[in-house]
Design an enzyme around this catalytic site. Structure first.
Site, short mmCIF file in Angstrom:
data_model
loop_
_atom_site.label_atom_id
_atom_site.label_comp_id
_atom_site.label_asym_id
_atom_site.label_seq_id
_atom_site.Cartn_x
_atom_site.Cartn_y
_atom_site.Cartn_z
N HIS A 23 0.91 -1.12 0.02
CA HIS A 23 0.00 0.06 0.00
C HIS A 23 0.81 1.25 0.02
O HIS A 23 0.70 2.13 -0.57
CB HIS A 23 -0.97 0.15 1.17
CG HIS A 23 -2.04 -0.98 1.20
ND1 HIS A 23 -3.51 -0.72 1.16
CD2 HIS A 23 -1.88 -2.34 1.19
CE1 HIS A 23 -4.12 -1.75 1.13
NE2 HIS A 23 -3.30 -2.86 0.95
N ASP A 116 -5.66 6.00 2.24
CA ASP A 116 -5.81 4.85 1.89
C ASP A 116 -7.08 4.34 2.45
O ASP A 116 -7.54 4.37 3.30
CB ASP A 116 -4.62 3.98 2.55
CG ASP A 116 -4.69 2.51 2.17
OD1 ASP A 116 -5.58 1.68 2.18
OD2 ASP A 116 -3.52 2.02 1.64
#
Length: 460
Positions: A23, A116
């Protein structure tokens, strides 16, 4: 379009990153793209990431601050996912809010938040400060569309099967769905994280996806009817695509220490298309029986191999494997994957089909042999084989094991067979389309420009 002048009046974007390597990479790369267009960027990383990283984050261009998610020494094996979800939300909301307040007090206010999508609570924090906010999705549009349908109750689970029809996607078998959907009782805590991405998404001003329009055209078109979607990928360092960001050769933040010199020196001694590269990413864990099957396939094959085996996985290798194969193979704990995939010696990539690895392989024109283990990897492998036709997905036995013979057969087909020739042609086509997307005026480049311009409008 020109860049925004980098003055104190330029937008100041806070990018909140999840503490997982897969990520970190795409969000960090997106941040570099913003900076290259004149946007001031400040990364918010957890204290545990700051303690673990082996490289500095673009110190000359991007500011970095830390916040606490309540797990400053990292998540332990005994920590329950459900507890992490609650604690990270509670502690993170407070410490991230303090970070925003601090920048305001310093006369350097945050003007937009990009977070995120696995951290939906960040959206609520941003809205408390009346800030425009974008959710950044690090998985494919196809996978996110599936999770959305489950979260909304539009796809009933457990799935009855045998085939599933979802708008914007080809017909999918149960085995093609993300593991948290196909095996619904597995990992309920992680499934909650996946579905919670959409819990408050209607409050977001933008949804950013690490993909490009031509790669997922139908599903992007369908999802654009629901949300203000912008495809901003592939988020791969500029040197491998458009070369417009000077010095952008790698992502810039490693939680694992790569063996750069060892890997590249070894590859430099190999002939063109003579090496099989094997890596299962930063999180996949395989059993000893599976590791043995892979090891035998590599040992008995007719190609050299470079195999990334994380330190936590090394004990699962057959005894004396490294010594018995030292003439044809190299085993390392971590490697510079982009440099490896772009090397002329690499013939194919045996991969778990994580989204970052899949995109990197597409961007660098390397065909794949997919061994998808869980989460989104099964869906990505379906697209790799059937939709983009750039690789093969290894058939798995009922006990979940990929056997040596099947692995060997797939490697031979991809590297030497007629299908392999077509795959390499397709790989080169997607490589060019990925480059076009991020080139000046390309679809993803234009979407980033549109995001910046709409962000500027919110500040007027």
């Amino acid at each position: 379009m020109g860049t925004v002048e980098q003055t104190h009046q330029a937008p100041h974007v806070l990018v909140v990153i999840l503490s997982i390597q897969g990520h970190i990479n795409p969000m960090l790369q997106f941040s570099k793209r913003l900076f290259s267009k004149g946007i001031r960027v400040r990364l918010a990383i957890t204290i545990s990431v700051a303690k673990s990283m082996h490289t500095k984050i673009c110190p000359n261009i991007i500011s970095v601050d830390t916040f606490s998610d309540g797990y400053d020494n990292g998540i332990k094996k005994e920590d329950k996912i459900e507890s992490y979800i609650e604690r990270s939300k509670l502690v993170g909301s407070q410490t991230l809010g303090d970070l925003i307040k601090k920048q305001e007090s310093l006369g350097n206010p945050i003007t937009c938040v990009v977070y995120d999508s696995f951290y939906p609570w960040v959206l609520d924090v941003a809205k408390q400060f009346n800030l425009p906010v974008a959710s950044f999705f690090t998985q494919s549009c196809a996978v996110c569309n599936i999770y959305y349908h489950v979260q909304q109750g539009l796809l009933k689970v457990p799935v009855a099967g045998p085939m599933v029809s979802i708008p914007g996607l080809p017909p999918l078998a149960i085995a093609d769905l993300p593991s948290f959907v196909s095996v619904y009782e597995s990992h309920p805590g992680i499934r909650t994280i996946m579905l919670n991405q959409f819990s408050n998404i209607d409050k977001a001003d933008w949804l950013l996806f690490n993909t490009f329009d031509k790669l997922e055209n139908e599903v992007v078109s369908w999802m654009s009817n629901l949300w203000p979607i912008k495809t901003v990928g592939p988020t791969v360092p500029s040197i491998y695509l458009d070369k417009r960001i000077e010095g952008d050769k790698d992502y810039g933040l490693d939680l694992f220490k790569p063996s750069n010199e060892i890997c590249m020196n070894w590859l430099n001694m190999r002939e063109t298309n003579s090496v099989i590269y094997v890596s299962f990413g930063s999180n996949v864990s395989l059993g000893e029986e599976q590791m043995k099957e892979i090891a035998l396939a590599l040992k008995e094959g007719n190609k050299y191999f470079l195999w990334v085996v994380r330190e936590s996985e090394e004990r699962k290798l057959p005894s004396d494997f490294a010594e018995e194969t030292f003439e044809k193979g190299l085993v390392v704990q971590w490697c510079p994957q982009l440099e490896v995939l772009s090397h002329k010696a690499v013939a194919c990539f045996i991969t778990h089909c994580g989204w970052n690895s899949t995109l990197e392989s597409l961007c660098l024109g390397i065909p794949m042999v997919g061994l998808p283990k869980w989460t989104d990897q099964t869906t990505n492998a379906k697209f790799v084989e059937d939709e983009w036709e750039v690789g093969l997905r290894i058939k798995v036995e009922e006990n979940g094991i990929w056997r040596k013979e099947e692995i060997e057969a797939c490697i031979r087909e991809v590297t030497e067979g007629e299908k392999g020739k077509e795959m390499r042609k397709n790989c080169n086509r997607w490589k060019e389309l990925a480059k076009e997307a991020v080139d000046e005026g390309g679809s993803s480049d234009k979407n980033i420009e549109d995001f910046i311009q709409s962000m500027l409008c919110t500040l007027r």
